[in-house]
Write an enzyme that holds these catalytic residues in place. Structure first.
Site, PDB file in Angstrom:
ATOM      1  N   SER A  62       0.960  -1.328  -0.098  1.00 57.39           N
ATOM      2  CA  SER A  62       0.007  -0.116   0.145  1.00 57.39           C
ATOM      3  C   SER A  62       0.962   1.259  -0.022  1.00 57.39           C
ATOM      4  CB  SER A  62      -1.035  -0.088   1.251  1.00 57.39           C
ATOM      5  OG  SER A  62      -1.911  -1.071   1.265  1.00 57.39           O
ATOM      6  N   GLY A 102      -6.093  -3.623  -7.562  1.00 58.71           N
ATOM      7  CA  GLY A 102      -7.082  -2.759  -7.178  1.00 58.71           C
ATOM      8  C   GLY A 102      -6.715  -1.383  -6.694  1.00 58.71           C
ATOM      9  N   SER A 129     -13.346   1.529   3.265  1.00 58.64           N
ATOM     10  CA  SER A 129     -12.566   1.171   2.263  1.00 58.64           C
ATOM     11  C   SER A 129     -11.214   2.178   2.025  1.00 58.64           C
ATOM     12  CB  SER A 129     -13.265   0.973   0.781  1.00 58.64           C
ATOM     13  OG  SER A 129     -12.170   1.085  -0.226  1.00 58.64           O
ATOM     14  N   GLN A 158      -9.025   2.242  -0.373  1.00 62.32           N
ATOM     15  CA  GLN A 158      -8.832   2.510  -1.817  1.00 62.32           C
ATOM     16  C   GLN A 158      -9.916   3.476  -2.047  1.00 62.32           C
ATOM     17  OE1 GLN A 158      -9.296  -1.186  -3.822  1.00 62.32           O
ATOM     18  NE2 GLN A 158      -7.262  -1.786  -3.226  1.00 62.32           N
ATOM     19  N   ASP A 194      -6.988  -8.020   4.595  1.00 62.41           N
ATOM     20  CA  ASP A 194      -6.055  -8.966   3.594  1.00 62.41           C
ATOM     21  C   ASP A 194      -5.360  -9.989   4.518  1.00 62.41           C
ATOM     22  OD1 ASP A 194      -6.665  -7.081   1.731  1.00 62.41           O
ATOM     23  OD2 ASP A 194      -4.545  -5.781   1.869  1.00 62.41           O
ATOM     24  N   LYS A 201     -12.717  -9.038  -3.577  1.00 55.02           N
ATOM     25  CA  LYS A 201     -11.252  -8.938  -3.432  1.00 55.02           C
ATOM     26  C   LYS A 201     -10.678  -9.552  -4.712  1.00 55.02           C
ATOM     27  CE  LYS A 201     -10.546  -6.718   0.361  1.00 55.02           C
ATOM     28  NZ  LYS A 201     -10.389  -5.070   0.137  1.00 55.02           N
ATOM     29  N   ARG A 207     -13.296 -14.140  -1.940  1.00 54.33           N
ATOM     30  CA  ARG A 207     -12.518 -14.869  -0.764  1.00 54.33           C
ATOM     31  C   ARG A 207     -13.366 -15.475   0.158  1.00 54.33           C
ATOM     32  NH1 ARG A 207      -7.448 -10.443   0.002  1.00 54.33           N
ATOM     33  NH2 ARG A 207      -6.303 -11.242  -1.747  1.00 54.33           N
ATOM     34  N   ARG A 248      -3.004 -13.980  -2.487  1.00 54.19           N
ATOM     35  CA  ARG A 248      -3.039 -14.404  -1.024  1.00 54.19           C
ATOM     36  C   ARG A 248      -3.699 -15.818  -0.747  1.00 54.19           C
ATOM     37  NH1 ARG A 248      -0.915  -9.600   1.040  1.00 54.19           N
ATOM     38  NH2 ARG A 248      -1.882  -7.764   0.281  1.00 54.19           N
TER      39      ARG A 248
HETATM   40  C1  S3P Z   1      -5.549  -1.340   0.224  1.00 49.83           C
HETATM   41  C2  S3P Z   1      -6.743  -1.286   0.659  1.00 49.83           C
HETATM   42  C3  S3P Z   1      -7.693  -2.465   0.918  1.00 49.83           C
HETATM   43  C4  S3P Z   1      -6.979  -3.712   1.045  1.00 49.83           C
HETATM   44  C5  S3P Z   1      -5.801  -3.662  -0.324  1.00 49.83           C
HETATM   45  C6  S3P Z   1      -5.169  -2.382  -0.412  1.00 49.83           C
HETATM   46  C7  S3P Z   1      -5.049  -0.022  -0.115  1.00 49.83           C
HETATM   47  O1  S3P Z   1      -8.585  -2.711   0.224  1.00 49.83           O
HETATM   48  O2  S3P Z   1      -7.693  -4.898   0.958  1.00 49.83           O
HETATM   49  O3  S3P Z   1      -5.401  -4.886  -0.725  1.00 49.83           O
HETATM   50  O4  S3P Z   1      -3.995   0.112  -0.575  1.00 49.83           O
HETATM   51  O5  S3P Z   1      -5.750   1.066  -0.211  1.00 49.83           O
HETATM   52  P1  S3P Z   1     -10.219  -1.861   0.194  1.00 49.83           P
HETATM   53  O6  S3P Z   1      -9.610  -0.458   0.202  1.00 49.83           O
HETATM   54  O7  S3P Z   1     -10.615  -2.241  -0.992  1.00 49.83           O
HETATM   55  O8  S3P Z   1     -10.609  -2.402   1.598  1.00 49.83           O
END
Ligand code: S3P
Length: 434
Positions: free
Chosen positions: A22, A98, A170, A172, A321, A348, A352, A394
């Site tokens: 991240s 993602g 989230s 993201q 995760d 995911k 999952r 994963r």
């Molecule tokens: C992430 C946020 C998480 C995580 C992903 C990385 C990030 O996703 O599952 O592996 O780097 O912001 P979500 O924001 O969809 O929960």
């Protein structure tokens, strides 16, 4: 890539964990949008983060990837400022990532050129309306509007500040809005249902942006300019979690991992494992400044007698995760483990809930899916079998750690997917066994 795993008798030693995924993504994004040079050390050279680098290279940013004498990856970015990106010549490929797709959507929505964002077959199945909706409210133009990649982004030039309540916790989505807010005409306020990882907020401040955090709310001010930084990225706790678990499960084991990020929004797995009776110590806490404004420490995990646990609510985003590997640990714990409030697992890299349950069942576990998680009864001996990870890194790594504790041989038909977040993962497993 076909990988065969045989049982381990004991795992002892030190494992080098690559940099946080991240934080690596965000370092490239902020570096590219800043003025001057950004240097990222202990960068994660996994496929996902390399896709983020390629995206910015295709928009005219000079980024060099090197290896230092410690065999760590260094990334040097010559940032061109908030308005320094140029129209890419072709489609931006997020691959399996993602984070690349969703965060880039926030950046691209505010540019003054059109772009197209796409991904692989797994990413094309994942929902994008969660970023398209708030970014459209900010004035971003997605035409045609859609919930799946590829996204056709018009490039609105500038965006509006909004007040937005996230429907899911989230990071993201939160981060896509924060990047969009950089190009806003007024501050943007985001309310979160629960705390998700806050790496974007931490790094935004470090690069000179103004952001206020108050409990579950965030206020982001549009930026005039951000400035390049020198950042050492901590080790990825989500990667460390595989070896923490291996060490907890294989009798006589003790594994140490140095300089691992223990940001409280990410380290839920340590709390849950301790609750289960896991022997885990964290030493040498490093000053926040050195570690990208992020706390880090050396983690040692040792073989433990685990008991079942119930995990849900605000803990879920703090270990989202790690649920595949936690589910494996639960198969070896005494009693029942319940994982709930985790419906996000369905969107995911794979579904999952479905894939964890199918994979662990094939290995002999007593595990049932629920609408928002799973119920696991343990301990059950596992027996090696043939598994596939269905494009989910994963699950490949969970299968490999399961293979260390199972009787017989475990074969992962598509082990190459581990490279998405942990290049060299299978080599480490073999080196620890000898
Ligand atoms: C992430 C946020 C998480 C995580 C992903 C990385 C990030 O996703 O599952 O592996 O780097 O912001 P979500 O924001 O969809 O929960």
């Amino acid at each position: 890539m076909r990988i065969e795993i045989t049982p381990a008798r004991q795992l002892v030693g030190e494992v080098k964990i690559p940099g946080d995924k991240s934080i690596s993504h965000r370092g490239v994004m902020f570096g590219a949008l800043s003025r001057g040079e950004t240097r990222l050390s202990r960068f994660l050279p996994g496929d996902d983060c390399l896709n983020t680098i390629k995206a910015f290279q295709s928009m005219g940013i000079d980024i060099k990837v090197k290896t230092d004498d410690k065999n760590e990856t260094i990334v040097e970015i010559q940032g061109k400022g908030l308005r320094g990106l140029k129209k890419p010549d072709s489609v931006i490929q997020a691959g399996n990532s993602g984070t690349t797709a969703r965060l880039m959507a926030g950046i691209l929505a505010g540019q003054s050129f059109p772009s197209v964002l796409d991904g692989d077959a797994s990413l094309r199945k994942r929902p994008m309306d969660r970023v398209v909706d708030p970014l459209s409210k900010m004035g971003g133009v997605f035409d045609p509007p859609g919930n799946r990649l590829p996204l056709h982004i018009k490039g609105a030039g500038s965006l509006r500040g909004i007040e937005y309540t996230l429907p899911v916790a989230s990071a993201q989505v939160k981060s896509a809005i924060i990047f969009g807010a950089l190009y806003g005409d007024s501050p943007t306020i985001i309310h979160q249902p629960a705390l998700s990882r806050d790496h974007t907020e931490i790094m935004f401040k470090q690069f000179g942006g103004q952001i206020e955090q108050n409990d579950l709310s965030i206020k982001v001010y549009p930026a005039e300019e951000l400035y390049g930084q020198n950042i050492r990225i901590p080790g990825d706790i989500s990667s460390a979690a595989f070896f923490i678990t291996a060490s907890l499960l294989v009798p006589g084991s003790s594994i140490t991992m140095k300089e691992i990020g223990i940001n409280p929004t990410r380290s839920g797995i340590l709390e849950v494992y301790r609750q289960m009776g896991g022997k885990i110590s964290v030493e040498n806490l490093n000053g926040a400044h050195e570690q990208a404004g992020e706390p880090a420490g050396d983690i040692t995990a040792s073989f433990s007698d685990l008991k079942g646990v119930e995990v849900g609510g605000s803990m879920i985003p703090r270990l989202i995760d790690e649920i595949p590997i936690l589910a494996l640990a639960a198969t070896q714990a005494r009693g029942t483990t319940i994982i709930k409030d985790a419906a996000e697992l369905k969107v995911k890299e794979s579904n999952r809930i479905d894939l964890i349950v199918r994979t662990l069942k094939a290995l002999g576990a007593d595990i049932e899916p629920t609408e928002d998680g799973m119920v696991i009864n343990g301990p059950t001996p596992l027996t090696g079998t043939n598994i596939t990870c269905e494009m989910d890194h994963r699950i490949a790594m969970m299968g490999a750690i399961a293979g260390l504790t199972a009787r017989g041989r475990t074969v992962i038909a598509d082990g190459q997917w581990a490279d998405v977040s942990f290049p060299g993962f299978f080599r480490i497993i073999e080196s620890l066994k000898s």
